[in-house]
Scaffold this active site. Structure first.
Site, PDB file in Angstrom:
ATOM      1  N   TYR A  55      57.735  81.640  50.065  1.00  0.00           N
ATOM      2  CA  TYR A  55      56.112  81.400  50.459  1.00  0.00           C
ATOM      3  C   TYR A  55      55.567  82.659  50.812  1.00  0.00           C
ATOM      4  O   TYR A  55      54.340  82.665  50.687  1.00  0.00           O
ATOM      5  CB  TYR A  55      56.224  80.298  51.429  1.00  0.00           C
ATOM      6  N   GLN A  88      45.418  70.053  44.852  1.00  0.00           N
ATOM      7  CA  GLN A  88      46.868  70.188  45.101  1.00  0.00           C
ATOM      8  C   GLN A  88      47.317  71.479  45.287  1.00  0.00           C
ATOM      9  O   GLN A  88      48.364  71.787  45.595  1.00  0.00           O
ATOM     10  CB  GLN A  88      47.675  69.682  43.931  1.00  0.00           C
ATOM     11  N   ILE A  90      47.837  75.203  47.209  1.00  0.00           N
ATOM     12  CA  ILE A  90      47.852  75.607  48.408  1.00  0.00           C
ATOM     13  C   ILE A  90      46.976  76.952  48.757  1.00  0.00           C
ATOM     14  O   ILE A  90      46.754  77.364  49.673  1.00  0.00           O
ATOM     15  CB  ILE A  90      49.368  75.949  48.789  1.00  0.00           C
ATOM     16  N   ASP A  91      46.316  77.327  47.607  1.00  0.00           N
ATOM     17  CA  ASP A  91      45.541  78.694  47.722  1.00  0.00           C
ATOM     18  C   ASP A  91      44.010  78.232  48.558  1.00  0.00           C
ATOM     19  O   ASP A  91      43.958  77.175  48.521  1.00  0.00           O
ATOM     20  CB  ASP A  91      45.218  79.324  46.380  1.00  0.00           C
ATOM     21  N   HIS A 106      48.561  68.974  49.546  1.00  0.00           N
ATOM     22  CA  HIS A 106      49.825  69.477  49.527  1.00  0.00           C
ATOM     23  C   HIS A 106      50.037  70.704  50.450  1.00  0.00           C
ATOM     24  O   HIS A 106      50.890  71.650  50.654  1.00  0.00           O
ATOM     25  CB  HIS A 106      50.576  70.322  48.079  1.00  0.00           C
ATOM     26  N   GLY A 171      43.083  70.770  35.534  1.00  0.00           N
ATOM     27  CA  GLY A 171      44.202  71.753  35.669  1.00  0.00           C
ATOM     28  C   GLY A 171      45.251  71.185  36.420  1.00  0.00           C
ATOM     29  O   GLY A 171      45.973  72.083  37.240  1.00  0.00           O
ATOM     30  N   THR A 172      45.669  69.912  36.180  1.00  0.00           N
ATOM     31  CA  THR A 172      47.026  69.544  36.848  1.00  0.00           C
ATOM     32  C   THR A 172      47.478  68.614  35.618  1.00  0.00           C
ATOM     33  O   THR A 172      47.137  67.966  34.726  1.00  0.00           O
ATOM     34  CB  THR A 172      46.663  68.514  37.860  1.00  0.00           C
ATOM     35  N   SER A 173      49.054  68.766  35.795  1.00  0.00           N
ATOM     36  CA  SER A 173      49.979  68.132  34.690  1.00  0.00           C
ATOM     37  C   SER A 173      50.023  66.586  35.102  1.00  0.00           C
ATOM     38  O   SER A 173      50.822  65.957  34.271  1.00  0.00           O
ATOM     39  CB  SER A 173      51.321  68.656  34.631  1.00  0.00           C
ATOM     40  N   ILE A 209      38.495  67.380  27.964  1.00  0.00           N
ATOM     41  CA  ILE A 209      37.339  68.790  27.492  1.00  0.00           C
ATOM     42  C   ILE A 209      38.810  69.656  27.665  1.00  0.00           C
ATOM     43  O   ILE A 209      39.266  70.171  28.550  1.00  0.00           O
ATOM     44  CB  ILE A 209      36.593  69.181  28.778  1.00  0.00           C
TER      45      ILE A 209
END
Ligand code: APR
Length: 228
Positions: A55, A88, A90-91, A106, A171-173, A209
């Site tokens: 981390y 989701q 953490i940035d 998260h 941008g999430t799976s 999209i």
């Protein structure tokens, strides 16, 4: 007239063009690591230094990164919509782009907390070291929700999603739960969009999209004009 409520669920893909690696793409973060070794309470008990190293690198990467056009497009949408971002990630790139309602499902890499008392949270922009103690005398750990841990903000996120007038996934799976289940809280019949360079499978009716986030968000901005 009141602005329509636009709820946006974002994942690692939105920060990819800022140079932050995703988790499950071929060059993804977990490639070089076992999730179990760095992102679980067990890992923390077994080898806290390895977890801190992992981390600490992530924090340095985030501090070196800049928001991209996808983050700034979402911030700009606040002019026309009541935008609520559930991320989701953490940035802090949504914050730095200027978005004002952001829920970090998260956790946040620029915070640390007592390993004993999760309410003892403080900001951190340098490395966390072993021996760095919270006011309760317990070791500081990253303020991150690990696998196998409860997600404290999930109910708030579900509440926000259930009152959306428009839903955007970006941008999430959509493989990590409970986050991936959030789209099922959106009301039936509201407009739903998904922006991803490779649209993930979902059984919800949703307008795809398929583009990198920076381009996809531009397309979304145009498509959203019909709801003004
Ligand atoms: N533009 C748009 N989408 C992209 C881009 C890009 N430039 N690059 C990658 N993607 C998409 C991928 O196609 C994929 O659907 O972003 C998604 C990234 O998926 P994951 O790596 O699984 O990331 P995410 O869904 O955020 O992971 C969820 O898993 O490991 C945990 O806690 C971690 O929050 C994370 C959670």
């Amino acid at each position: 007239m009141a602005k329509k409520k636009l709820v946006v669920l974002t994942g690692a893909g939105i920060s990819a063009e800022s140079g932050l690696r995703t988790f499950r793409d071929s060059d993804g973060l977990w490639e070089g690591y076992n999730i179990e070794d760095v992102a679980t309470p067990r890992a923390w008990r077994k080898d806290p230094q390895l977890v801190l190293d992992f981390y600490n690198y992530r924090r340095r990467d985030v501090l070196a990164a800049q928001p991209n056009a996808a983050h700034t497009a979402l911030a700009a949408l606040e002019q026309d919509f009541d935008v609520h971002i559930i991320t989701q990630n953490i940035d802090d790139l949504h914050e730095r782009a200027g978005s004002t309602h952001i829920l970090h499902l998260h956790g946040e890499i620029l915070k640390m907390r007592s390993e004993r008392d999760e309410t003892l949270v403080t900001g951190i922009t340098t490395d966390i070291t072993l021996g760095q103690l919270a006011p309760d005398g317990a070791q500081y750990r990253p303020h991150i929700v690990w696998f196998e841990e409860p997600v404290p903000l999930i109910e708030e996120a579900a509440e926000i999603t259930s009152t959306a007038d428009i839903l955007v996934i970006a941008g999430t799976s959509l493989v990590v739960y409970p986050a991936a289940g959030l789209l099922h809280y959106a009301r039936k019949g509201i407009p739903k969009f998904i922006v991803d360079k490779k649209i993930p499978h979902t059984n919800v009716v949703i307008t795809p999209i398929e583009a990198p986030a920076t381009e996809g968000m531009q397309q979304l901005q145009v498509m959203l004009k019909q709801y003004l």
